[in-house]
Design a protein around this motif. Structure first.
Motif, PDB file in Angstrom:
ATOM      1  N   UNK A   1      -0.673  -6.679   7.890  1.00 25.20           N
ATOM      2  CA  UNK A   1       0.163  -5.538   8.281  1.00 25.20           C
ATOM      3  C   UNK A   1      -0.114  -4.346   7.368  1.00 25.20           C
ATOM      4  N   UNK A   2      -0.328  -4.603   6.101  1.00 23.08           N
ATOM      5  CA  UNK A   2      -0.659  -3.515   5.167  1.00 23.08           C
ATOM      6  C   UNK A   2      -1.978  -2.847   5.551  1.00 23.08           C
ATOM      7  N   UNK A   3      -2.964  -3.676   5.818  1.00 24.65           N
ATOM      8  CA  UNK A   3      -4.270  -3.128   6.236  1.00 24.65           C
ATOM      9  C   UNK A   3      -4.131  -2.267   7.473  1.00 24.65           C
ATOM     10  N   UNK A   4      -3.388  -2.808   8.424  1.00 23.46           N
ATOM     11  CA  UNK A   4      -3.246  -2.095   9.696  1.00 23.46           C
ATOM     12  C   UNK A   4      -2.498  -0.785   9.484  1.00 23.46           C
ATOM     13  N   UNK A   5      -1.508  -0.823   8.635  1.00 24.90           N
ATOM     14  CA  UNK A   5      -0.741   0.409   8.392  1.00 24.90           C
ATOM     15  C   UNK A   5      -1.660   1.499   7.817  1.00 24.90           C
ATOM     16  N   UNK A   6      -2.451   1.127   6.811  1.00 28.57           N
ATOM     17  CA  UNK A   6      -3.340   2.118   6.206  1.00 28.57           C
ATOM     18  C   UNK A   6      -4.373   2.609   7.213  1.00 28.57           C
ATOM     19  N   UNK A   7      -4.892   1.675   7.982  1.00 24.98           N
ATOM     20  CA  UNK A   7      -5.874   2.067   9.002  1.00 24.98           C
ATOM     21  C   UNK A   7      -5.253   3.008  10.024  1.00 24.98           C
TER      22      UNK A   7
ATOM     23  N   UNK B   1       4.507  13.062   7.006  1.00 23.02           N
ATOM     24  CA  UNK B   1       4.394  12.179   8.180  1.00 23.02           C
ATOM     25  C   UNK B   1       4.339  10.723   7.728  1.00 23.02           C
ATOM     26  N   UNK B   2       3.584  10.497   6.688  1.00 24.31           N
ATOM     27  CA  UNK B   2       3.443   9.130   6.165  1.00 24.31           C
ATOM     28  C   UNK B   2       4.791   8.601   5.695  1.00 24.31           C
ATOM     29  N   UNK B   3       5.509   9.430   4.936  1.00 19.93           N
ATOM     30  CA  UNK B   3       6.796   8.987   4.409  1.00 19.93           C
ATOM     31  C   UNK B   3       7.788   8.717   5.525  1.00 19.93           C
ATOM     32  N   UNK B   4       7.653   9.444   6.613  1.00 15.07           N
ATOM     33  CA  UNK B   4       8.625   9.320   7.700  1.00 15.07           C
ATOM     34  C   UNK B   4       8.378   8.069   8.549  1.00 15.07           C
ATOM     35  N   UNK B   5       7.108   7.717   8.741  1.00 18.51           N
ATOM     36  CA  UNK B   5       6.803   6.678   9.723  1.00 18.51           C
ATOM     37  C   UNK B   5       6.146   5.423   9.156  1.00 18.51           C
ATOM     38  N   UNK B   6       5.830   5.410   7.899  1.00 19.89           N
ATOM     39  CA  UNK B   6       5.059   4.268   7.395  1.00 19.89           C
ATOM     40  C   UNK B   6       5.829   2.964   7.471  1.00 19.89           C
ATOM     41  N   UNK B   7       7.142   3.023   7.285  1.00 17.64           N
ATOM     42  CA  UNK B   7       7.919   1.797   7.317  1.00 17.64           C
ATOM     43  C   UNK B   7       7.945   1.206   8.725  1.00 17.64           C
ATOM     44  N   UNK B   8       8.094   2.070   9.669  1.00 17.38           N
ATOM     45  CA  UNK B   8       8.154   1.591  11.051  1.00 17.38           C
ATOM     46  C   UNK B   8       6.791   1.042  11.499  1.00 17.38           C
TER      47      UNK B   8
ATOM     48  N   UNK C   1       0.848  -1.195   0.000  1.00 16.20           N
ATOM     49  CA  UNK C   1       0.000   0.000   0.000  1.00 16.20           C
ATOM     50  C   UNK C   1       0.882   1.243   0.000  1.00 16.20           C
ATOM     51  N   UNK C   2       0.510   2.187  -0.787  1.00 15.81           N
ATOM     52  CA  UNK C   2       1.323   3.396  -0.927  1.00 15.81           C
ATOM     53  C   UNK C   2       0.536   4.621  -0.443  1.00 15.81           C
ATOM     54  N   UNK C   3       1.221   5.741  -0.548  1.00 13.82           N
ATOM     55  CA  UNK C   3       0.583   7.000  -0.177  1.00 13.82           C
ATOM     56  C   UNK C   3      -0.610   7.303  -1.081  1.00 13.82           C
ATOM     57  N   UNK C   4      -0.519   6.892  -2.343  1.00 10.82           N
ATOM     58  CA  UNK C   4      -1.641   7.143  -3.261  1.00 10.82           C
ATOM     59  C   UNK C   4      -2.908   6.422  -2.774  1.00 10.82           C
TER      60      UNK C   4
END
Lengths: 281, 196
Positions: B53-59, B31-38, A67-70
């Motif tokens: 994990x992807x779902x949770x990250x977006x949520x 903010x997203x770019x800084x912390x999304x990986x962590x 999932x990306x920023x988009x």
């Protein structure tokens, strides 16, 4: 005892020792103890293995996120739209609800009283036999020559009963009729149906038992005139017989199957010896 | 892989938060770019598979965007995001427990093997096995112990950051961590025994 406390101390720092987070002095202290204690040595080995596994897990590359920023921006836009839609919808819904409530209230106020049978009251007739005491009866339309005038009473019963069509159940729904003749005299308040009132219990007790229908006429006259014979005095029953005076012969009365009674003037005594009185005991 | 732990820069972060509160989407993109990986890694280590994990990250970021106005800057953004992520992971694990979903380790093997082609294959296999074992052990641990182990030993957060995420004191974190480490060691030891 010394070794035990030392073991517990060393055991507390074995994780840090295995992950090489202790200072040089602390490391030397732990190693000195491990050379003496085989149990702590085994425990240190287990800690080292666990820490190594965790290190491997930490260094393990994790898969890349799909999932990306988009995607997130799309989700945020959807969320904003939904929020805006709900924000727009809320005042409309509120307005519609308020309008509906207002319309319902207006309907009730203006058209609510046209349904259901109502109690009507005859207007007082100056020359009639029941002057000033109007009678109440059920009618859906006023009698001939009368004009219906509704008089709602306090408490909203009239309005509610009219709206629900239960006019006959509520005493408040009274329609007053006026005739052309009624203008001559003062208005007489209509009397609703008399309330059923239970007679007071104490008053009922004082009044005594209801008089039977078959009471003799002379006794009834005595009762009404207050000329009631006195009550009979209670009998005195004594276990020990009272000897009557020698000069006075007691009047004897023998009743089959009852207590032999010896009457002595004002008092009444019962003798306990049945031998003299015929063996009624 | 050591996590980029939050060396908090109050001035920069506060500006970012202020812009986010004003609805600036570019600021939130930062903010997203800084912390999304962590956030993704934390969710991955707690849940054990990439899709969840992807779902949770977006949520997590969606919730953060919705609630950024209530963020009071008492903790760092990283701590706040990890707290949201941890709560979401906890809810997901609870839903798994309700539905009796069991952890599938083969999924991890397929996902992890591809990224290290330049290394020694034997080392890769050994590391994969160890990682698989440790995550299986972690999955069998109580949730609170698992979270604290992941936060401290894998995400490499310090006591204060963990205390802010878990909402407890520093002393409590140290005590919980000590117990969790001991429990993990015992589980690993029992697993390594011939009969285990």
């Amino acid at each position: 005892m010394w070794f035990r406390s030392e073991c517990s101390k060393v055991s507390d720092s074995l994780w840090d020792y295995s992950s090489q987070r202790l200072s040089a002095a602390e490391t030397a202290h732990v190693e000195r103890h491990l050379q003496q204690c085989a149990r702590c040595q085994a425990e240190a080995e287990a800690y080292r293995y666990t820490v190594g596994m965790l290190g491997a897990a930490r260094s393990q590359p994790i898969p890349a996120s799909q999932r990306t920023w988009q995607d997130l921006r799309h989700g945020l836009a959807t969320h904003r739209q939904a929020a805006r839609r709900s924000a727009d919808l809320l005042p409309r819904l509120t307005l519609a609800g308020a309008g509906t409530a207002l319309a319902a209230m207006l309907l009730v106020v203006f058209f609510g009283g046209a349904h259901g049978p109502k109690k009507t009251v005859d207007a007082p007739r100056p020359n009639g036999p029941q002057q000033g005491v109007p009678s109440v009866h059920e009618a859906s339309s006023p009698p001939e020559g009368m004009v219906a005038k509704r008089e709602p009473q306090a408490g909203g019963h009239d309005l509610l009963s009219s709206f629900l069509g239960f006019g006959s159940f509520f005493p408040g729904a009274v329609t007053r009729l006026t005739s052309p003749h009624a203008n001559a005299g003062p208005a007489v308040e209509p009397r609703s149906s008399p309330p059923r009132r239970r007679p007071h219990a104490r008053a009922a007790r004082l009044a005594g038992p209801a008089r039977p229908a078959s009471i003799p006429a002379d006794y009834a006259a005595q009762l009404d005139g207050g000329n009631v014979p006195p009550r009979r005095q209670p009998r005195n029953f004594v276990l020990n017989p009272v000897a009557p005076p020698a000069d006075e012969e007691p009047a004897r009365r023998y009743v089959m199957g009852s207590i032999p009674v010896a009457q002595t003037g004002a008092g009444v005594t019962a003798s306990s010896d049945g031998t003299e009185d015929g063996g009624a005991w | 892989m050591i996590a980029t732990t939050g060396v908090r820069m109050p001035g920069v972060e506060d500006q970012l938060v202020t812009r986010c509160r004003a609805g600036d989407q570019d600021a939130f993109a930062q903010v997203y770019a800084q912390y999304e990986r962590q956030v993704f890694r934390y969710a991955y280590h707690l849940l054990g598979n990439r899709e969840d994990a992807d779902d949770i990250k977006q949520d997590t970021f969606l919730r953060a965007y919705q609630a950024i106005k209530s963020f009071r800057s008492e903790s760092s953004l990283q701590t706040w995001l990890l707290k949201i992520c941890g709560n979401l992971c906890r809810d997901r694990i609870k839903s798994w427990d309700r539905r009796k979903v069991v952890y599938d380790s083969t999924l991890r093997d397929e996902q992890m093997g591809a990224s290290s082609e330049s290394e020694d294959p034997l080392a890769i296999v050994q590391r994969n096995e160890m990682t698989d074992t440790i995550f299986r052990v972690l999955r069998g641990m109580p949730e609170s112990q698992r979270i604290i182990i992941v936060l401290h030993e894998i995400e490499d957060l310090n006591y204060d950051e963990i205390a802010a995420i878990l909402g407890c004191s520093r002393t409590s974190v140290k005590l919980r961590l000590f117990r969790a480490r001991r429990a993990l060691k015992e589980r690993v030891t029992s697993l390594m025994k011939p009969g285990g």
